[in-house]
Design an enzyme around this catalytic site. Sequence first.
Site, PDB file in Angstrom:
ATOM      1  N   CYS A 337       0.797  -1.245   0.000  1.00  0.00           N
ATOM      2  CA  CYS A 337       0.000   0.000   0.000  1.00  0.00           C
ATOM      3  C   CYS A 337       0.826   1.290   0.000  1.00  0.00           C
ATOM      4  O   CYS A 337       0.509   2.196  -0.769  1.00  0.00           O
ATOM      5  CB  CYS A 337      -1.008   0.019   1.139  1.00  0.00           C
ATOM      6  SG  CYS A 337      -1.231  -1.504   2.018  1.00  0.00           S
ATOM      7  N   ARG A 366       7.107 -10.910   5.826  1.00  0.00           N
ATOM      8  CA  ARG A 366       6.800 -10.700   7.238  1.00  0.00           C
ATOM      9  C   ARG A 366       7.409 -11.840   8.033  1.00  0.00           C
ATOM     10  O   ARG A 366       7.311 -12.998   7.635  1.00  0.00           O
ATOM     11  CB  ARG A 366       5.286 -10.651   7.462  1.00  0.00           C
ATOM     12  CG  ARG A 366       4.661  -9.472   6.756  1.00  0.00           C
ATOM     13  CD  ARG A 366       3.183  -9.452   6.939  1.00  0.00           C
ATOM     14  NE  ARG A 366       2.568  -8.677   5.861  1.00  0.00           N
ATOM     15  CZ  ARG A 366       1.285  -8.702   5.557  1.00  0.00           C
ATOM     16  NH1 ARG A 366       0.467  -9.463   6.266  1.00  0.00           N
ATOM     17  NH2 ARG A 366       0.811  -7.978   4.574  1.00  0.00           N
ATOM     18  N   GLN A 384       1.007 -11.063  -2.860  1.00  0.00           N
ATOM     19  CA  GLN A 384      -0.410 -10.715  -2.794  1.00  0.00           C
ATOM     20  C   GLN A 384      -0.913 -10.333  -4.179  1.00  0.00           C
ATOM     21  O   GLN A 384      -0.191  -9.701  -4.934  1.00  0.00           O
ATOM     22  CB  GLN A 384      -0.616  -9.517  -1.866  1.00  0.00           C
ATOM     23  CG  GLN A 384      -0.267  -9.811  -0.421  1.00  0.00           C
ATOM     24  CD  GLN A 384      -0.427  -8.566   0.433  1.00  0.00           C
ATOM     25  OE1 GLN A 384       0.013  -7.492   0.059  1.00  0.00           O
ATOM     26  NE2 GLN A 384      -1.056  -8.718   1.584  1.00  0.00           N
ATOM     27  N   ASP A 386      -2.561  -7.940  -5.101  1.00  0.00           N
ATOM     28  CA  ASP A 386      -2.960  -6.705  -4.445  1.00  0.00           C
ATOM     29  C   ASP A 386      -3.473  -5.676  -5.445  1.00  0.00           C
ATOM     30  O   ASP A 386      -3.076  -5.678  -6.607  1.00  0.00           O
ATOM     31  CB  ASP A 386      -1.718  -6.130  -3.740  1.00  0.00           C
ATOM     32  CG  ASP A 386      -2.082  -5.461  -2.430  1.00  0.00           C
ATOM     33  OD1 ASP A 386      -3.290  -5.327  -2.156  1.00  0.00           O
ATOM     34  OD2 ASP A 386      -1.161  -5.073  -1.691  1.00  0.00           O
ATOM     35  N   HIS A 388      -5.032  -1.324  -5.162  1.00  0.00           N
ATOM     36  CA  HIS A 388      -5.553  -0.219  -4.366  1.00  0.00           C
ATOM     37  C   HIS A 388      -6.354   0.690  -5.263  1.00  0.00           C
ATOM     38  O   HIS A 388      -5.890   1.074  -6.334  1.00  0.00           O
ATOM     39  CB  HIS A 388      -4.402   0.521  -3.684  1.00  0.00           C
ATOM     40  CG  HIS A 388      -3.705  -0.354  -2.693  1.00  0.00           C
ATOM     41  ND1 HIS A 388      -2.547  -1.023  -2.991  1.00  0.00           N
ATOM     42  CD2 HIS A 388      -4.047  -0.727  -1.429  1.00  0.00           C
ATOM     43  CE1 HIS A 388      -2.194  -1.761  -1.949  1.00  0.00           C
ATOM     44  NE2 HIS A 388      -3.085  -1.609  -0.991  1.00  0.00           N
ATOM     45  N   LYS A 472     -14.506  -3.516   6.644  1.00  0.00           N
ATOM     46  CA  LYS A 472     -14.053  -4.447   5.608  1.00  0.00           C
ATOM     47  C   LYS A 472     -15.034  -5.582   5.373  1.00  0.00           C
ATOM     48  O   LYS A 472     -15.953  -5.803   6.161  1.00  0.00           O
ATOM     49  CB  LYS A 472     -12.689  -5.017   5.969  1.00  0.00           C
ATOM     50  CG  LYS A 472     -12.685  -5.777   7.276  1.00  0.00           C
ATOM     51  CD  LYS A 472     -11.320  -6.399   7.546  1.00  0.00           C
ATOM     52  CE  LYS A 472     -11.343  -7.115   8.878  1.00  0.00           C
ATOM     53  NZ  LYS A 472     -10.159  -7.908   9.134  1.00  0.00           N
ATOM     54  N   HIS A 518      -8.390  -1.336  -0.296  1.00  0.00           N
ATOM     55  CA  HIS A 518      -7.414  -2.420  -0.493  1.00  0.00           C
ATOM     56  C   HIS A 518      -8.232  -3.647  -0.857  1.00  0.00           C
ATOM     57  O   HIS A 518      -9.237  -3.915  -0.214  1.00  0.00           O
ATOM     58  CB  HIS A 518      -6.669  -2.779   0.792  1.00  0.00           C
ATOM     59  CG  HIS A 518      -6.078  -1.647   1.546  1.00  0.00           C
ATOM     60  ND1 HIS A 518      -4.729  -1.443   1.630  1.00  0.00           N
ATOM     61  CD2 HIS A 518      -6.649  -0.682   2.293  1.00  0.00           C
ATOM     62  CE1 HIS A 518      -4.496  -0.394   2.402  1.00  0.00           C
ATOM     63  NE2 HIS A 518      -5.640   0.081   2.820  1.00  0.00           N
TER      64      HIS A 518
HETATM   65 ZN   LIG Z   1      -3.138  -2.429   0.886  1.00  0.00          ZN
END
Ligand SMILES: [Zn+2]
Length: 650
Positions: A337, A366, A384, A386, A388, A472, A518
């Site tokens: 992000c 992580r 991910q 991912d 945005h 979410k 997200h």
């Molecule tokens: Zn994010």
Amino acid sequence: MIQVTLPDGSIKAVAAGSTPMDVAKSISEGLARNVLSASYNGETVETATALTTDGSLVLYTWNDVNGKKAFWHSTSHVLAQALQELYSGIKLTIGPAIETGFYYDVDFGEHKVTDADFKKIEDRILEIAREKHEFTMRSATKAEALAFYAKENNPYKTELISNLEDGTITFCDHATFTDLCRGGHIPNTGFIKAMKIMSVAGAYWRGDEKNKQLTRVYGVSFPKQKDLTDYLELLEEAKRRDHRKLGKELELFAFSQKVGQGLPLWLPKGAALRDRLEQFLKKAQKKAGYEQVVTPHIGQKELYVTSGHYAKYGADSFQPINTPAEGEEFLLKPMNCPHHCEIYNTKPWSYKDLPKRYAEFGTVYRYEQSGELHGLTRVRGFTQDDAHIFCTPEQLDEEFKKVIDLVLYVFSSLGFENFTAQISLRDQENREKYIGSDENWEKAENAIINAARDKGLNTVVEYGEAAFYGPKLDFMVKDALGRQWQLGTIQVDYNLPERFDLTYKGNDDKLHRPVMIHRAPFGSMERFIAILLEHTAGNFPLWLMPEQAIILSLSEKYENYAKKVLNLLENHEIRALIDNRNETIGKKIRDAEMQKMPFMLIVGEDEEQNGTIAVRRHGQEGRGNNSMTIDQFALLVQEEIDKTLKVFNV
Ligand SMILES: [Zn+2]
Ligand SMILES: [Zn+2]
């Protein structure tokens, strides 16, 4: 008389001092036979607790999580009793119910417990169960409780009690056994009709490796013998489908101690599978107006201090990377992000430009403790899917619906039919802990609720489960074995636009904050592929299979024809390979079955003469004598693909 309110809203007037079991009996004998535990005014009570005030009663059966919990918690008492009888001088510590079953942590002293002991422990537990002992709660003063365990010479329970407040300590008695306990039991041991000791493992007292290592005895119990049989069968099937085992057999991924724990290596077949999934999603995302971006695997520490991720992942995760030039500190990227926020910030935007949708298959790192690592589901580096979305508050409704459409498309193309959507909203009581204005939150929460309703999702609403930065929606899928997994997630965020000072010019010519969404339909490639492997047992949808067909020649004589078939299949964009080994056809079929090949195409003399193939489907009995031309086969493959892989329409 007292007024007892039941979950359906009905009110029963019963004599003061009646028990939850009395109330159950007054409703029906059938219910009374099935009641395992109860709560009154939100507090756990025993089914034999006398109710003396008005209140709300919930009765739990095996179908409720709380019913199972009481069942397993109660069985752990019986386990402790059996162990104490069978092994003299042992010291009991704690024995909670867990997601499935229960355990008890025991200091066995001189004794050693192995698989060979399980049978005699189980037999003794079932013997005690058949005697139908009731569980009775009683209060004790701190002094009494300490005296009890001083006599037993048990330092663990003594330590637990020292941390409890006087006046809050309770014991549970059943048969000849007494344990420190907060309550919540089944009516009597007779409900336990089947049980099994599952395993023993080492466990440190209070989870601290500086403490003494205890033995954790895991067990599970059921109200019917058949439930145990079914459960054990399910476990066997889960073992067969374990993604770590299948990943190895199908040569999809591997781990290397040299490379490092929790860092998966994708082998050619696995990489091809991943790539196919990525292309599939990229194609749909392109249609849905996403733009692909690429960002680095590391970023300056400052970036994550700005985003707040340093506060979250900094101390407990990978430590900063120092460069030879003094003062520079970089972190492995824990989230994509912040990078995407900086992409947004590369130029000024007008409301007319929004929404901007940036997508990236972004790899993040992580730290996970080595004990927590598990195949592809818990790793230290993962990618991910991912994206945005930066939009105006007015666009939130529409954008949310579009994201749901995309997630549903992903699920249907991959054969996940059974799912629920969990909507996580603010804690109603405690609104000050959330960032962003009340008005914006209301807008976002309504956007999620409306979008979910509009799309006909089966939803559960959880208050207080929202992140501090926004509400979410999480998708929970049930796999073929009925296990629940959390997959895709969609989150609204008011925090990062603030932290990165993101703006757009509104039609009032003033600067405004965009809202950020997200979203990741797969979650991560690693976890998704693990779940998909276990859900399908490696029989992926045909469009995704690394190889869709294998050509098995009856002998080396037909090698040229096999090559010709392969060529024709490639013209039809069917992924295939040839097994030309000097093996019997039976052996070739068995190996292809192991590899989960969807189609086996057998070629011999007849086929060569007629320009055909003999098609055998995965899992089919015998050799397969379904003779057809390559064109016919290509049609068959296309039809099957079209059944699952639809075109994504926006
Ligand atoms: Zn994010
Ligand atoms: Zn208990």
